[in-house]
Design an enzyme around this catalytic site. Sequence first.
Site, PDB file in Angstrom:
ATOM      1  N   GLU A  37      -4.167  83.775  68.800  1.00  0.00           N
ATOM      2  CA  GLU A  37      -4.471  83.021  67.586  1.00  0.00           C
ATOM      3  C   GLU A  37      -3.499  83.319  66.450  1.00  0.00           C
ATOM      4  O   GLU A  37      -3.189  82.459  65.643  1.00  0.00           O
ATOM      5  CB  GLU A  37      -5.898  83.333  67.108  1.00  0.00           C
ATOM      6  CG  GLU A  37      -6.993  82.734  67.954  1.00  0.00           C
ATOM      7  CD  GLU A  37      -7.385  83.618  69.118  1.00  0.00           C
ATOM      8  OE1 GLU A  37      -6.586  84.456  69.566  1.00  0.00           O
ATOM      9  OE2 GLU A  37      -8.515  83.431  69.614  1.00  0.00           O
ATOM     10  N   GLU A  85     -12.547  85.233  74.337  1.00  0.00           N
ATOM     11  CA  GLU A  85     -13.742  85.593  73.554  1.00  0.00           C
ATOM     12  C   GLU A  85     -15.018  85.240  74.324  1.00  0.00           C
ATOM     13  O   GLU A  85     -16.007  85.946  74.248  1.00  0.00           O
ATOM     14  CB  GLU A  85     -13.701  84.910  72.193  1.00  0.00           C
ATOM     15  CG  GLU A  85     -12.592  85.488  71.317  1.00  0.00           C
ATOM     16  CD  GLU A  85     -12.468  84.787  69.998  1.00  0.00           C
ATOM     17  OE1 GLU A  85     -12.100  83.587  70.004  1.00  0.00           O
ATOM     18  OE2 GLU A  85     -12.727  85.402  68.958  1.00  0.00           O
TER      19      GLU A  85
HETATM   20  N1  T1G Z   1      -6.264  73.162  72.396  1.00  0.00           N
HETATM   21  C1  T1G Z   1      -5.909  71.858  72.535  1.00  0.00           C
HETATM   22  N2  T1G Z   1      -4.895  71.429  73.325  1.00  0.00           N
HETATM   23  C2  T1G Z   1      -4.210  72.373  73.991  1.00  0.00           C
HETATM   24  C3  T1G Z   1      -4.512  73.756  73.898  1.00  0.00           C
HETATM   25  C4  T1G Z   1      -5.593  74.136  73.052  1.00  0.00           C
HETATM   26  N3  T1G Z   1      -5.972  75.412  72.930  1.00  0.00           N
HETATM   27  N4  T1G Z   1      -3.642  74.436  74.681  1.00  0.00           N
HETATM   28  C5  T1G Z   1      -2.836  73.509  75.236  1.00  0.00           C
HETATM   29  N5  T1G Z   1      -3.172  72.280  74.828  1.00  0.00           N
HETATM   30  C6  T1G Z   1      -2.571  71.014  75.267  1.00  0.00           C
HETATM   31  C7  T1G Z   1      -1.087  70.948  74.923  1.00  0.00           C
HETATM   32  O1  T1G Z   1      -0.898  70.449  73.615  1.00  0.00           O
HETATM   33  C8  T1G Z   1      -0.584  69.994  75.985  1.00  0.00           C
HETATM   34  O2  T1G Z   1      -0.961  68.688  75.568  1.00  0.00           O
HETATM   35  C9  T1G Z   1      -1.430  70.330  77.200  1.00  0.00           C
HETATM   36  O3  T1G Z   1      -2.616  70.966  76.679  1.00  0.00           O
HETATM   37  C10 T1G Z   1      -0.732  71.261  78.155  1.00  0.00           C
HETATM   38  O4  T1G Z   1      -0.308  72.383  77.358  1.00  0.00           O
HETATM   39  C11 T1G Z   1     -11.962  80.424  67.945  1.00  0.00           C
HETATM   40  C12 T1G Z   1      -9.561  79.720  67.027  1.00  0.00           C
HETATM   41  C13 T1G Z   1      -2.640  77.528  77.690  1.00  0.00           C
HETATM   42  C14 T1G Z   1      -0.492  78.792  78.013  1.00  0.00           C
HETATM   43  O5  T1G Z   1      -3.256  79.471  71.287  1.00  0.00           O
HETATM   44  O6  T1G Z   1      -0.502  78.639  74.952  1.00  0.00           O
HETATM   45  O7  T1G Z   1      -9.090  79.842  70.511  1.00  0.00           O
HETATM   46  O8  T1G Z   1       1.357  67.707  75.430  1.00  0.00           O
HETATM   47  O9  T1G Z   1       2.120  72.077  77.867  1.00  0.00           O
HETATM   48  O10 T1G Z   1       2.754  75.114  79.539  1.00  0.00           O
HETATM   49  O11 T1G Z   1     -10.765  82.385  68.342  1.00  0.00           O
HETATM   50  O12 T1G Z   1      -0.996  75.521  76.385  1.00  0.00           O
HETATM   51  O13 T1G Z   1      -0.010  67.430  77.519  1.00  0.00           O
HETATM   52  O14 T1G Z   1      -0.707  66.258  75.394  1.00  0.00           O
HETATM   53  O15 T1G Z   1       1.271  74.179  76.721  1.00  0.00           O
HETATM   54  O16 T1G Z   1       0.731  75.121  81.134  1.00  0.00           O
HETATM   55  C15 T1G Z   1      -5.954  79.855  71.051  1.00  0.00           C
HETATM   56  C16 T1G Z   1      -2.508  77.600  73.317  1.00  0.00           C
HETATM   57  C17 T1G Z   1      -6.519  78.611  70.422  1.00  0.00           C
HETATM   58  C18 T1G Z   1      -3.321  78.884  73.565  1.00  0.00           C
HETATM   59  C19 T1G Z   1      -0.781  76.482  78.927  1.00  0.00           C
HETATM   60  N6  T1G Z   1      -5.262  79.513  72.266  1.00  0.00           N
HETATM   61  N7  T1G Z   1      -2.043  77.029  74.548  1.00  0.00           N
HETATM   62  O17 T1G Z   1       0.627  76.254  78.892  1.00  0.00           O
HETATM   63  O18 T1G Z   1       0.703  73.712  79.159  1.00  0.00           O
HETATM   64  S1  T1G Z   1      -7.308  78.969  68.896  1.00  0.00           S
HETATM   65  C20 T1G Z   1      -3.932  79.310  72.267  1.00  0.00           C
HETATM   66  C21 T1G Z   1      -1.030  77.597  75.260  1.00  0.00           C
HETATM   67  C22 T1G Z   1      -8.723  79.798  69.372  1.00  0.00           C
HETATM   68  C23 T1G Z   1     -10.774  81.016  68.691  1.00  0.00           C
HETATM   69  C24 T1G Z   1      -9.447  80.500  68.268  1.00  0.00           C
HETATM   70  C25 T1G Z   1      -0.588  76.849  76.480  1.00  0.00           C
HETATM   71  C26 T1G Z   1      -1.142  77.431  77.774  1.00  0.00           C
HETATM   72  P1  T1G Z   1      -0.029  67.429  75.993  1.00  0.00           P
HETATM   73  P2  T1G Z   1       1.066  73.095  77.711  1.00  0.00           P
HETATM   74  P3  T1G Z   1       1.272  75.046  79.755  1.00  0.00           P
END
Ligand code: T1G
Length: 676
Positions: free
Chosen positions: A122, A102
Amino acid sequence: MIETRLHDDVLEILIANPPVNALGTKVRQGMFKAIEDADANAAIKAVVIRGSGKLFSGGADISEFGKAPVEPWLPEVVDRIEACSKPVVAVIHGMALGGGLEVALACHYRVATPKTKLGLPEVNLGLLPGAGGTQRLPRLVGVEAALGMIVTGKPVPATKGKEIGLVDLLAEEGELAEAAISFARSQSEVRRTGSLRVNATPEVFENFKAQNARAIGRMEAPLACIEAVKAATELPLDKGQQRERELFMGLMMGAQSKALRHAFFAERTAAKIVGLPEGTQPREISRVGVIGAGTMGGGISMNFLSAGIPVTIVEMAQDALDRGTGVMRKNYEATAAKGRMTSEQVEQAMGLLNPTLDFDALSQCDLIIEAVYENMDVKKDIFGRLDGVAKPGAILASNTSYLDINEIAAATNRPQDVVGMHFFSPANVMKLLEVVRGDKTAADVLVTAMGLGRKVGKVPVVAGVCYGFIGNRMLIPRQTQAVQLLLEGATPAQVDKVHTDFGMPMGPFQMADLAGVDIGWHRDPNRIENIRDALCAQSRWGQKTGAGFYDYDDKRKPSPSPVTQAIIDEFRAKSGVTPREISDEEITARTIYTMVNEGALILEEGIAQRASDIDVVWLYGYGWPRWTGGPMFWANEVGLQAILDGINKYAGQLGPDFKVSSLLQTCAAEGKPLDR
Ligand code: T1G
């Protein structure tokens, strides 16, 4: 968090918030200020925004959700970027997901490497893109492509992004930063996506909803996503963003999103092993051995072959070996036929397979997984032989789904190298891997099994040793009560419907017919002590014999069976039970609440490290409905006292051996969530 760097007249804004450049409060504050400053600085002609580390940004900081939001909110930051009077270019590598994309959408242009993944996932968190994504993406790529990305949550590669108008320029990783800066410098005007119009007939949305009804199921977020995109075709940007915000907040506060966000973090928390020495390093695994080329051995082997890890698979007879390798090739070719892998990849995977009858060939392997018949004597014999063949330091794993790993380990002189790696059938598909920790399992063996599980695409969870570990142990009370309910007046279809209405992919009897009613049967057709024995004695072993609890047509479509009903009636008569009307509420309490109770006992005994691990087991091993978070999360939401009351109400039917968890009672009494 946010760093800025001047390249002559182009300002670079760098998001530096490892590990995923989540757009937390400090990032938003820093980005907002940097754009403000750039706008006010006449020396700056253009701006580029980049992410440090392995990706552009993984989106909003999910850990902030549910807490009081701190300004500037992401939509404000995103709108400020688009309002900048100078060209702003997003420089994207690795991934731009959710709020990360975004931010890029609000930029006036987007430059990316070909392999970059661009997505709005999301919906997988029970949300929708809440920072303008539902309004800008359709304006940029059209409604169809936007619906596809937003409602499925599936990312697209930047090469596709270039085709659909999401990406303006592709550049290889090494040239990306420079290419983006000169691209930014060459733009004379800002191109605000929000000022574009996008139209679509109402039918487009109705058709999309109808075409995706099955995938959407009972989920709320996909429908809200469709509503938000529809608003983009009916309203100007600011009004559309208001509608988007309303829909977003509705989802955010809802039960489904809370559960899905729990599931997201639970999966990642499961990877953390409590009480290991700091810095325990995994052992090097360059060749895997699998003993047994049956359904499980073949499926297990495919996981490693697909990850590029060579496998030596051992059988006792050539025909069994050929059958096993033939099934593996057939599975790969079926995947290739669906376009999910190329024929070269099939050959590459099969080329890493070394099928052999020579047990000693396992001496070359760093990890050996036994996947033979579920019988303790057979397994102890194999582990005794392995002790003499496997090289020092090799990890010896059993795929047993119930049996005692400590007893198996004691059949060797190296119990510290023995671990359970319980895959779920079909092993090349199901993501759950229970890593069973024996009393003597070494820390690095555990770390190796967990890391390797993730490497081959599994979701590993640590389990202690007990009969059935975590998942299958919770099946026991469910199955016991389900059969008991048949004797008391319920039908298989009624019990199963309670579970499928709950959101499970199938109920206890449908599952028994799929897995095999004969699993664990004593195989003596003259020894008939219960309904299962009677079914097995008539070769009603489930789908594989065309009949089990249900009858099946040639397309494996189930129908209630008069034969099964006659068997049930006979056992009712024998035990002198007069069948009674049984409510769905009773079935729920006796088959689902008792599972929660078993989960609490598993926690009490330390078999599971934490309640969320039990959720992960059921989400990934049995298809528990993800929008409820898993059995333990769901129980906390239902209310532990209600669970207890339900169990106590049917205490008379649960039998004298049923043990109510004291942890469940304590947590219910203290109003605390169920956990260790
Ligand atoms: N927020 C907070 N922590 C996150 C995070 C996030 N978006 N994504 C990952 N982490 C943490 C995760 O818990 C882990 O923590 C560490 O980072 C490594 O993650 C307004 C509302 C990006 C593909 O849904 O899909 O944006 O265990 O092990 O395998 O419209 O993380 O080390 O303490 O998964 O390399 C939308 C979610 C959010 C993407 C990387 N975004 N993340 O994968 O590492 S809502 C998502 C992932 C949003 C807006 C809306 C994956 C990754 P810890 P990991 P990875």
